[in-house]
Design a protein around this motif. Sequence first.
Motif, PDB file in Angstrom:
ATOM      1  N   MET A 175     -21.699  25.335  -1.889  1.00 33.82           N
ATOM      2  CA  MET A 175     -20.605  24.568  -2.493  1.00 33.82           C
ATOM      3  C   MET A 175     -20.586  24.750  -4.008  1.00 33.82           C
ATOM      4  O   MET A 175     -19.521  24.951  -4.599  1.00 33.82           O
ATOM      5  CB  MET A 175     -20.740  23.083  -2.139  1.00 33.82           C
ATOM      6  CG  MET A 175     -20.442  22.773  -0.683  1.00 33.82           C
ATOM      7  SD  MET A 175     -20.740  21.044  -0.270  1.00 33.82           S
ATOM      8  CE  MET A 175     -19.520  20.234  -1.282  1.00 33.82           C
ATOM      9  N   LEU A 176     -21.756  24.697  -4.633  1.00 34.17           N
ATOM     10  CA  LEU A 176     -21.830  24.873  -6.084  1.00 34.17           C
ATOM     11  C   LEU A 176     -21.430  26.290  -6.488  1.00 34.17           C
ATOM     12  O   LEU A 176     -20.698  26.485  -7.464  1.00 34.17           O
ATOM     13  CB  LEU A 176     -23.239  24.550  -6.584  1.00 34.17           C
ATOM     14  CG  LEU A 176     -23.648  23.083  -6.497  1.00 34.17           C
ATOM     15  CD1 LEU A 176     -25.125  22.920  -6.818  1.00 34.17           C
ATOM     16  CD2 LEU A 176     -22.806  22.223  -7.420  1.00 34.17           C
ATOM     17  N   HIS A 177     -21.907  27.271  -5.732  1.00 36.21           N
ATOM     18  CA  HIS A 177     -21.570  28.668  -6.020  1.00 36.21           C
ATOM     19  C   HIS A 177     -20.059  28.882  -5.927  1.00 36.21           C
ATOM     20  O   HIS A 177     -19.465  29.552  -6.782  1.00 36.21           O
ATOM     21  CB  HIS A 177     -22.314  29.597  -5.058  1.00 36.21           C
ATOM     22  CG  HIS A 177     -21.963  31.034  -5.246  1.00 36.21           C
ATOM     23  ND1 HIS A 177     -22.402  31.770  -6.314  1.00 36.21           N
ATOM     24  CD2 HIS A 177     -21.187  31.867  -4.500  1.00 36.21           C
ATOM     25  CE1 HIS A 177     -21.925  32.997  -6.222  1.00 36.21           C
ATOM     26  NE2 HIS A 177     -21.184  33.079  -5.132  1.00 36.21           N
ATOM     27  N   ASP A 178     -19.438  28.322  -4.897  1.00 37.25           N
ATOM     28  CA  ASP A 178     -17.991  28.466  -4.716  1.00 37.25           C
ATOM     29  C   ASP A 178     -17.207  27.866  -5.881  1.00 37.25           C
ATOM     30  O   ASP A 178     -16.102  28.303  -6.181  1.00 37.25           O
ATOM     31  CB  ASP A 178     -17.541  27.810  -3.405  1.00 37.25           C
ATOM     32  CG  ASP A 178     -18.034  28.568  -2.182  1.00 37.25           C
ATOM     33  OD1 ASP A 178     -18.512  29.718  -2.333  1.00 37.25           O
ATOM     34  OD2 ASP A 178     -17.965  28.000  -1.067  1.00 37.25           O
ATOM     35  N   LYS A 179     -17.796  26.868  -6.538  1.00 36.40           N
ATOM     36  CA  LYS A 179     -17.137  26.232  -7.684  1.00 36.40           C
ATOM     37  C   LYS A 179     -17.563  26.863  -9.010  1.00 36.40           C
ATOM     38  O   LYS A 179     -17.164  26.407 -10.073  1.00 36.40           O
ATOM     39  CB  LYS A 179     -17.450  24.737  -7.704  1.00 36.40           C
ATOM     40  CG  LYS A 179     -16.812  23.997  -6.551  1.00 36.40           C
ATOM     41  CD  LYS A 179     -17.114  22.527  -6.609  1.00 36.40           C
ATOM     42  CE  LYS A 179     -16.445  21.832  -5.431  1.00 36.40           C
ATOM     43  NZ  LYS A 179     -16.568  20.395  -5.511  1.00 36.40           N
ATOM     44  N   GLY A 180     -18.426  27.905  -8.946  1.00 30.23           N
ATOM     45  CA  GLY A 180     -18.870  28.583 -10.149  1.00 30.23           C
ATOM     46  C   GLY A 180     -19.914  27.812 -10.937  1.00 30.23           C
ATOM     47  O   GLY A 180     -20.087  28.028 -12.134  1.00 30.23           O
ATOM     48  N   LEU A 181     -20.627  26.906 -10.272  1.00 29.67           N
ATOM     49  CA  LEU A 181     -21.640  26.081 -10.937  1.00 29.67           C
ATOM     50  C   LEU A 181     -23.041  26.613 -10.667  1.00 29.67           C
ATOM     51  O   LEU A 181     -23.258  27.405  -9.753  1.00 29.67           O
ATOM     52  CB  LEU A 181     -21.520  24.632 -10.456  1.00 29.67           C
ATOM     53  CG  LEU A 181     -20.180  23.954 -10.749  1.00 29.67           C
ATOM     54  CD1 LEU A 181     -20.101  22.601 -10.057  1.00 29.67           C
ATOM     55  CD2 LEU A 181     -19.981  23.797 -12.246  1.00 29.67           C
ATOM     56  N   ASP A 182     -24.011  26.149 -11.445  1.00 27.22           N
ATOM     57  CA  ASP A 182     -25.409  26.564 -11.339  1.00 27.22           C
ATOM     58  C   ASP A 182     -25.996  26.098 -10.009  1.00 27.22           C
ATOM     59  O   ASP A 182     -25.839  24.939  -9.635  1.00 27.22           O
ATOM     60  CB  ASP A 182     -26.197  25.965 -12.505  1.00 27.22           C
ATOM     61  CG  ASP A 182     -27.608  26.494 -12.585  1.00 27.22           C
ATOM     62  OD1 ASP A 182     -27.886  27.559 -11.997  1.00 27.22           O
ATOM     63  OD2 ASP A 182     -28.435  25.846 -13.254  1.00 27.22           O
ATOM     64  N   VAL A 183     -26.677  26.996  -9.312  1.00 31.13           N
ATOM     65  CA  VAL A 183     -27.246  26.662  -8.004  1.00 31.13           C
ATOM     66  C   VAL A 183     -28.752  26.487  -8.050  1.00 31.13           C
ATOM     67  O   VAL A 183     -29.393  26.309  -7.017  1.00 31.13           O
ATOM     68  CB  VAL A 183     -26.885  27.725  -6.936  1.00 31.13           C
ATOM     69  CG1 VAL A 183     -25.389  27.772  -6.718  1.00 31.13           C
ATOM     70  CG2 VAL A 183     -27.426  29.085  -7.324  1.00 31.13           C
ATOM     71  N   ASP A 184     -29.348  26.539  -9.231  1.00 29.72           N
ATOM     72  CA  ASP A 184     -30.788  26.371  -9.377  1.00 29.72           C
ATOM     73  C   ASP A 184     -31.091  24.921  -9.724  1.00 29.72           C
ATOM     74  O   ASP A 184     -30.307  24.254 -10.370  1.00 29.72           O
ATOM     75  CB  ASP A 184     -31.324  27.287 -10.478  1.00 29.72           C
ATOM     76  CG  ASP A 184     -32.842  27.258 -10.569  1.00 29.72           C
ATOM     77  OD1 ASP A 184     -33.494  26.980  -9.536  1.00 29.72           O
ATOM     78  OD2 ASP A 184     -33.365  27.514 -11.663  1.00 29.72           O
ATOM     79  N   GLY A 185     -32.244  24.454  -9.284  1.00 27.33           N
ATOM     80  CA  GLY A 185     -32.674  23.111  -9.663  1.00 27.33           C
ATOM     81  C   GLY A 185     -32.982  22.252  -8.464  1.00 27.33           C
ATOM     82  O   GLY A 185     -32.892  22.679  -7.317  1.00 27.33           O
ATOM     83  N   SER A 186     -33.350  21.032  -8.745  1.00 22.77           N
ATOM     84  CA  SER A 186     -33.706  20.087  -7.700  1.00 22.77           C
ATOM     85  C   SER A 186     -32.455  19.635  -6.953  1.00 22.77           C
ATOM     86  O   SER A 186     -31.333  19.825  -7.425  1.00 22.77           O
ATOM     87  CB  SER A 186     -34.399  18.870  -8.310  1.00 22.77           C
ATOM     88  OG  SER A 186     -33.471  18.153  -9.118  1.00 22.77           O
ATOM     89  N   ARG A 187     -32.668  19.011  -5.820  1.00 24.81           N
ATOM     90  CA  ARG A 187     -31.565  18.450  -5.036  1.00 24.81           C
ATOM     91  C   ARG A 187     -30.769  17.478  -5.905  1.00 24.81           C
ATOM     92  O   ARG A 187     -29.538  17.505  -5.917  1.00 24.81           O
ATOM     93  CB  ARG A 187     -32.111  17.735  -3.798  1.00 24.81           C
ATOM     94  CG  ARG A 187     -31.072  16.938  -3.022  1.00 24.81           C
ATOM     95  CD  ARG A 187     -31.696  16.169  -1.881  1.00 24.81           C
ATOM     96  NE  ARG A 187     -32.256  17.046  -0.878  1.00 24.81           N
ATOM     97  CZ  ARG A 187     -31.528  17.723   0.016  1.00 24.81           C
ATOM     98  NH1 ARG A 187     -30.224  17.608   0.014  1.00 24.81           N
ATOM     99  NH2 ARG A 187     -32.105  18.499   0.888  1.00 24.81           N
ATOM    100  N   GLU A 188     -31.468  16.629  -6.662  1.00 23.96           N
ATOM    101  CA  GLU A 188     -30.802  15.635  -7.498  1.00 23.96           C
ATOM    102  C   GLU A 188     -29.928  16.303  -8.549  1.00 23.96           C
ATOM    103  O   GLU A 188     -28.809  15.853  -8.824  1.00 23.96           O
ATOM    104  CB  GLU A 188     -31.837  14.722  -8.182  1.00 23.96           C
ATOM    105  CG  GLU A 188     -32.610  13.842  -7.242  1.00 23.96           C
ATOM    106  CD  GLU A 188     -33.753  14.575  -6.518  1.00 23.96           C
ATOM    107  OE1 GLU A 188     -34.183  15.661  -6.974  1.00 23.96           O
ATOM    108  OE2 GLU A 188     -34.197  14.063  -5.491  1.00 23.96           O
ATOM    109  N   ALA A 189     -30.444  17.386  -9.159  1.00 26.09           N
ATOM    110  CA  ALA A 189     -29.662  18.097 -10.180  1.00 26.09           C
ATOM    111  C   ALA A 189     -28.415  18.734  -9.568  1.00 26.09           C
ATOM    112  O   ALA A 189     -27.346  18.710 -10.170  1.00 26.09           O
ATOM    113  CB  ALA A 189     -30.531  19.168 -10.844  1.00 26.09           C
ATOM    114  N   MET A 190     -28.559  19.286  -8.373  1.00 26.95           N
ATOM    115  CA  MET A 190     -27.402  19.905  -7.717  1.00 26.95           C
ATOM    116  C   MET A 190     -26.370  18.846  -7.334  1.00 26.95           C
ATOM    117  O   MET A 190     -25.164  19.068  -7.484  1.00 26.95           O
ATOM    118  CB  MET A 190     -27.839  20.708  -6.494  1.00 26.95           C
ATOM    119  CG  MET A 190     -28.551  21.995  -6.847  1.00 26.95           C
ATOM    120  SD  MET A 190     -28.830  23.078  -5.435  1.00 26.95           S
ATOM    121  CE  MET A 190     -30.231  22.297  -4.660  1.00 26.95           C
TER     122      MET A 190
END
Length: 127
Positions: A109-124
Amino acid sequence: IDAADKFGVVSLKLEAEVCYVKSTTLTIDNILDNLLYADSKNCALLKETVMDFMVKSGDDIIGKVSFDNVPGSVVMDLLTAVARGKKKDNVNSDSSNFKTMRVGTLRRMLHDKGLDVDGSREAMIAL
């Protein structure tokens, strides 16, 4: 994972994490080490995999693994994994509940929106 994390090469870190998850056999003896490593490096997929193993092996873990020195945030993640396991049985579970959503789904979902996909669950989830 360590080198990619140190130098901020996110795509390499994610690929290394996937390889690590696929090649590591989780046991009662190594779950705590893997869990704490995943937490320290923000390896959400590894952390989720360890949590799933813990939920599946719950009866075998009781009395054999000490959580005395585990950070409170990790305990919350474990409760999330337990809740996600219970939702498997519920066919009408809400697919927009980010708190129990699988890491792979969150990353897509984050990748599709062009957002960063690295990090903790909370950060995502915060993105």
